[in-house]
Design a protein around this motif. Structure first.
Motif, PDB file in Angstrom:
ATOM      1  N   LEU A 177      64.456 -69.038  90.053  1.00 52.15           N
ATOM      2  CA  LEU A 177      63.240 -69.688  89.572  1.00 52.15           C
ATOM      3  C   LEU A 177      62.581 -68.755  88.565  1.00 52.15           C
ATOM      4  O   LEU A 177      62.469 -67.549  88.808  1.00 52.15           O
ATOM      5  CB  LEU A 177      62.278 -69.978  90.727  1.00 52.15           C
ATOM      6  N   VAL A 178      62.175 -69.309  87.438  1.00 51.68           N
ATOM      7  CA  VAL A 178      61.551 -68.525  86.371  1.00 51.68           C
ATOM      8  C   VAL A 178      60.081 -68.895  86.301  1.00 51.68           C
ATOM      9  O   VAL A 178      59.731 -70.072  86.130  1.00 51.68           O
ATOM     10  CB  VAL A 178      62.231 -68.799  85.015  1.00 51.68           C
ATOM     11  N   ARG A 179      59.213 -67.905  86.446  1.00 50.88           N
ATOM     12  CA  ARG A 179      57.780 -68.131  86.312  1.00 50.88           C
ATOM     13  C   ARG A 179      57.384 -67.858  84.871  1.00 50.88           C
ATOM     14  O   ARG A 179      57.560 -66.749  84.360  1.00 50.88           O
ATOM     15  CB  ARG A 179      56.999 -67.208  87.252  1.00 50.88           C
ATOM     16  N   VAL A 180      56.864 -68.869  84.210  1.00 49.53           N
ATOM     17  CA  VAL A 180      56.414 -68.744  82.833  1.00 49.53           C
ATOM     18  C   VAL A 180      54.913 -68.460  82.869  1.00 49.53           C
ATOM     19  O   VAL A 180      54.123 -69.293  83.317  1.00 49.53           O
ATOM     20  CB  VAL A 180      56.690 -70.029  82.027  1.00 49.53           C
ATOM     21  N   VAL A 181      54.535 -67.276  82.447  1.00 46.65           N
ATOM     22  CA  VAL A 181      53.144 -66.851  82.512  1.00 46.65           C
ATOM     23  C   VAL A 181      52.439 -67.151  81.199  1.00 46.65           C
ATOM     24  O   VAL A 181      52.914 -66.774  80.128  1.00 46.65           O
ATOM     25  CB  VAL A 181      53.046 -65.335  82.819  1.00 46.65           C
ATOM     26  N   LEU A 182      51.311 -67.848  81.307  1.00 40.38           N
ATOM     27  CA  LEU A 182      50.498 -68.177  80.130  1.00 40.38           C
ATOM     28  C   LEU A 182      51.324 -68.876  79.051  1.00 40.38           C
ATOM     29  O   LEU A 182      51.467 -68.387  77.939  1.00 40.38           O
ATOM     30  CB  LEU A 182      49.832 -66.929  79.547  1.00 40.38           C
ATOM     31  N   GLY A 183      51.893 -70.018  79.430  1.00 42.49           N
ATOM     32  CA  GLY A 183      52.558 -70.825  78.424  1.00 42.49           C
ATOM     33  C   GLY A 183      51.522 -71.427  77.493  1.00 42.49           C
ATOM     34  O   GLY A 183      50.342 -71.084  77.546  1.00 42.49           O
ATOM     35  N   LYS A 184      51.926 -72.338  76.642  1.00 48.86           N
ATOM     36  CA  LYS A 184      51.002 -72.952  75.703  1.00 48.86           C
ATOM     37  C   LYS A 184      49.912 -73.669  76.491  1.00 48.86           C
ATOM     38  O   LYS A 184      50.195 -74.413  77.422  1.00 48.86           O
ATOM     39  CB  LYS A 184      51.752 -73.952  74.806  1.00 48.86           C
ATOM     40  N   GLY A 185      48.662 -73.430  76.129  1.00 45.01           N
ATOM     41  CA  GLY A 185      47.563 -74.003  76.882  1.00 45.01           C
ATOM     42  C   GLY A 185      47.044 -73.068  77.952  1.00 45.01           C
ATOM     43  O   GLY A 185      46.102 -73.382  78.670  1.00 45.01           O
ATOM     44  N   GLY A 186      47.648 -71.876  78.079  1.00 41.30           N
ATOM     45  CA  GLY A 186      47.161 -70.885  79.023  1.00 41.30           C
ATOM     46  C   GLY A 186      47.450 -71.199  80.467  1.00 41.30           C
ATOM     47  O   GLY A 186      46.742 -70.735  81.355  1.00 41.30           O
ATOM     48  N   LYS A 187      48.489 -71.992  80.742  1.00 38.41           N
ATOM     49  CA  LYS A 187      48.816 -72.363  82.113  1.00 38.41           C
ATOM     50  C   LYS A 187      50.167 -71.785  82.516  1.00 38.41           C
ATOM     51  O   LYS A 187      51.119 -71.797  81.741  1.00 38.41           O
ATOM     52  CB  LYS A 187      48.847 -73.885  82.251  1.00 38.41           C
ATOM     53  N   ASP A 188      50.243 -71.288  83.754  1.00 39.37           N
ATOM     54  CA  ASP A 188      51.508 -70.809  84.299  1.00 39.37           C
ATOM     55  C   ASP A 188      52.300 -71.994  84.848  1.00 39.37           C
ATOM     56  O   ASP A 188      51.731 -73.027  85.214  1.00 39.37           O
ATOM     57  CB  ASP A 188      51.259 -69.811  85.438  1.00 39.37           C
ATOM     58  N   ARG A 189      53.612 -71.833  84.891  1.00 41.39           N
ATOM     59  CA  ARG A 189      54.442 -72.852  85.525  1.00 41.39           C
ATOM     60  C   ARG A 189      55.713 -72.188  86.048  1.00 41.39           C
ATOM     61  O   ARG A 189      56.063 -71.077  85.635  1.00 41.39           O
ATOM     62  CB  ARG A 189      54.784 -73.983  84.562  1.00 41.39           C
ATOM     63  N   VAL A 190      56.397 -72.850  86.950  1.00 39.41           N
ATOM     64  CA  VAL A 190      57.647 -72.342  87.510  1.00 39.41           C
ATOM     65  C   VAL A 190      58.755 -73.336  87.184  1.00 39.41           C
ATOM     66  O   VAL A 190      58.607 -74.545  87.405  1.00 39.41           O
ATOM     67  CB  VAL A 190      57.540 -72.141  89.033  1.00 39.41           C
ATOM     68  N   VAL A 191      59.849 -72.829  86.620  1.00 38.27           N
ATOM     69  CA  VAL A 191      60.957 -73.680  86.188  1.00 38.27           C
ATOM     70  C   VAL A 191      62.248 -73.207  86.857  1.00 38.27           C
ATOM     71  O   VAL A 191      62.528 -72.005  86.862  1.00 38.27           O
ATOM     72  CB  VAL A 191      61.131 -73.625  84.653  1.00 38.27           C
ATOM     73  N   PRO A 192      63.040 -74.120  87.421  1.00 36.71           N
ATOM     74  CA  PRO A 192      64.334 -73.712  87.995  1.00 36.71           C
ATOM     75  C   PRO A 192      65.355 -73.444  86.899  1.00 36.71           C
ATOM     76  O   PRO A 192      65.298 -74.035  85.824  1.00 36.71           O
ATOM     77  CB  PRO A 192      64.733 -74.931  88.842  1.00 36.71           C
ATOM     78  N   LEU A 193      66.284 -72.564  87.184  1.00 33.13           N
ATOM     79  CA  LEU A 193      67.359 -72.260  86.249  1.00 33.13           C
ATOM     80  C   LEU A 193      68.678 -72.527  86.959  1.00 33.13           C
ATOM     81  O   LEU A 193      68.876 -72.087  88.099  1.00 33.13           O
ATOM     82  CB  LEU A 193      67.279 -70.801  85.801  1.00 33.13           C
ATOM     83  N   GLY A 194      69.585 -73.252  86.303  1.00 31.78           N
ATOM     84  CA  GLY A 194      70.853 -73.609  86.912  1.00 31.78           C
ATOM     85  C   GLY A 194      71.737 -72.403  87.194  1.00 31.78           C
ATOM     86  O   GLY A 194      71.525 -71.315  86.671  1.00 31.78           O
ATOM     87  N   ARG A 195      72.751 -72.618  88.026  1.00 36.05           N
ATOM     88  CA  ARG A 195      73.625 -71.508  88.438  1.00 36.05           C
ATOM     89  C   ARG A 195      74.327 -70.826  87.271  1.00 36.05           C
ATOM     90  O   ARG A 195      74.401 -69.592  87.231  1.00 36.05           O
ATOM     91  CB  ARG A 195      74.644 -72.028  89.454  1.00 36.05           C
ATOM     92  N   PRO A 196      74.886 -71.560  86.290  1.00 39.33           N
ATOM     93  CA  PRO A 196      75.536 -70.862  85.157  1.00 39.33           C
ATOM     94  C   PRO A 196      74.566 -69.971  84.393  1.00 39.33           C
ATOM     95  O   PRO A 196      74.910 -68.844  84.025  1.00 39.33           O
ATOM     96  CB  PRO A 196      76.050 -72.012  84.287  1.00 39.33           C
ATOM     97  N   ALA A 197      73.354 -70.468  84.172  1.00 34.37           N
ATOM     98  CA  ALA A 197      72.357 -69.671  83.458  1.00 34.37           C
ATOM     99  C   ALA A 197      71.926 -68.474  84.293  1.00 34.37           C
ATOM    100  O   ALA A 197      71.761 -67.365  83.776  1.00 34.37           O
ATOM    101  CB  ALA A 197      71.151 -70.537  83.106  1.00 34.37           C
ATOM    102  N   ALA A 198      71.746 -68.699  85.593  1.00 38.99           N
ATOM    103  CA  ALA A 198      71.351 -67.598  86.478  1.00 38.99           C
ATOM    104  C   ALA A 198      72.430 -66.529  86.514  1.00 38.99           C
ATOM    105  O   ALA A 198      72.146 -65.325  86.516  1.00 38.99           O
ATOM    106  CB  ALA A 198      71.079 -68.134  87.884  1.00 38.99           C
ATOM    107  N   GLN A 199      73.701 -66.954  86.520  1.00 40.34           N
ATOM    108  CA  GLN A 199      74.806 -66.001  86.534  1.00 40.34           C
ATOM    109  C   GLN A 199      74.861 -65.216  85.220  1.00 40.34           C
ATOM    110  O   GLN A 199      75.083 -63.992  85.224  1.00 40.34           O
ATOM    111  CB  GLN A 199      76.133 -66.742  86.751  1.00 40.34           C
ATOM    112  N   ALA A 200      74.635 -65.902  84.104  1.00 40.38           N
ATOM    113  CA  ALA A 200      74.632 -65.216  82.806  1.00 40.38           C
ATOM    114  C   ALA A 200      73.508 -64.188  82.750  1.00 40.38           C
ATOM    115  O   ALA A 200      73.695 -63.084  82.231  1.00 40.38           O
ATOM    116  CB  ALA A 200      74.469 -66.240  81.685  1.00 40.38           C
TER     117      ALA A 200
END
Length: 321
Positions: A177-200
């Motif tokens: 899980l990737v936590r994006v801190v202060l994205g556009k608009g000043g809001k944090d969010r959490v985004v899942p990352l798939g297994r191939p991307a996580a492995q890379a």
């Protein structure tokens, strides 16, 4: 007026918590307006100069030279600045808010086919030398693949990608899980990352210490060839070069974000979920992607709706007399 601009910048940074990219853009746009006023009047700009006539004259100097979207952003900066001046008691009214937005053409976002994105990610990296520092090709290859995987796998903006810190990564086995801190608009969010991307990303992090230098930012996920945090410009160059050689269209990092959203939508992902992952404040922004999948929508409709297809023998134009 320049002092007021400095206070406005401080306001954006400390109170509004705008992204560094937004702060820089607004500061540059407002300073450009002040320069235009001073060139036209031959004196220093004052808060009273932020009036309808001056703003329209400033925008007129850019007509035909700047895209409507760029002019709209510059006007937005002046509106925000005008509201700040009003609240500070430096002007009675925010006249910049009375100026209409320039007409903007409907520009469709570019989304690459899945095969093109795959080719971009899996293309072999080139050896790179930066000054006297030669980056080992394996580290370079793993880093570049991880950057592309994260941009496409999580739908991040380029500024969000390069600002990632190690503390923003939350591992759950082979999931991430990737936590994006202060994205556009000043809001944090959490985004899942798939297994191939996580492995890379995991494979890159194993070799990341080779890029570290004495003054490297210890928390930065992606490091450049000289040990500093990877820059927006370097990522843009990577994406554009890969798209030129491996894809059917030249794209920027935002093109990978568009592709991320479009491919999710085509696979049946809920629009609200896509909105959350992209960090859009309004669903109407996310709905731009629906037109890209109209062909897919028709296919699903014809397969699922009980009245989508006429029974055999009907609708062929024949009639009984």
């Amino acid at each position: 007026m320049r002092d007021a601009l400095d206070r406005f910048v401080e306001h954006l940074q400390s109170q509004v918590r705008s992204s560094p990219h937004t702060v820089r853009a607004y500061q540059r746009d407002i300073a450009q307006f002040l320069d235009t006023v001073e060139e036209r009047t031959g004196r220093g700009a004052t808060p009273a100069d932020l009036q309808v006539r001056q703003v329209r004259a400033h925008l007129a100097t850019m007509h035909g030279k700047r895209a409507p979207s760029t002019m709209a952003r510059k006007l937005s900066a002046l509106r925000r600045f005008g509201e700040f001046l009003r609240r500070q008691g430096l002007v009675e009214d925010n006249e910049a808010a009375l100026v209409s937005n320039p007409k903007r053409g409907q520009r469709l976002p570019v989304a690459l086919p899945v095969e093109d994105v795959t080719a971009m990610i899996e293309a072999p990296a080139e050896a790179v030398a930066a000054s006297t520092v030669v980056v080992p090709s394996e580290v370079h290859a793993r880093r570049d693949r991880a950057v592309l995987e994260v941009l496409y796998g999580a739908g991040l903006r380029v500024s969000e990608c390069v600002r990632l810190d190690l503390s923003h990564l939350r591992w759950e086995g082979d999931r991430l899980l990737v936590r994006v801190v202060l994205g556009k608009g000043g809001k944090d969010r959490v985004v899942p990352l798939g297994r191939p991307a996580a492995q890379a990303l995991r494979e890159y992090l194993e070799l990341r210490p080779r890029l570290l230098r004495p003054k490297s930012p210890a928390e930065a996920v992606f490091l450049g060839n000289r040990g500093g945090r990877l820059s927006d410009r370097q990522v843009r160059y990577l994406v554009e070069r890969r798209s030129i050689t491996e894809a059917s269209a030249r794209i920027s990092p935002h093109g990978l974000r568009h592709s991320f959203a479009t491919h999710l939508l085509e696979s049946g992902c809920d629009l609200r979920a896509i909105q959350s992952m992209l960090g859009h404040a309004s669903l109407s922004t996310t709905q731009r992607y629906t037109h890209l999948s109209i062909g897919r929508l028709m296919d699903v409709y014809e397969q699922a709706h009980p009245r989508a297809r006429m029974p055999r023998g009907q609708g062929d134009g024949s009639s009984k007399g």
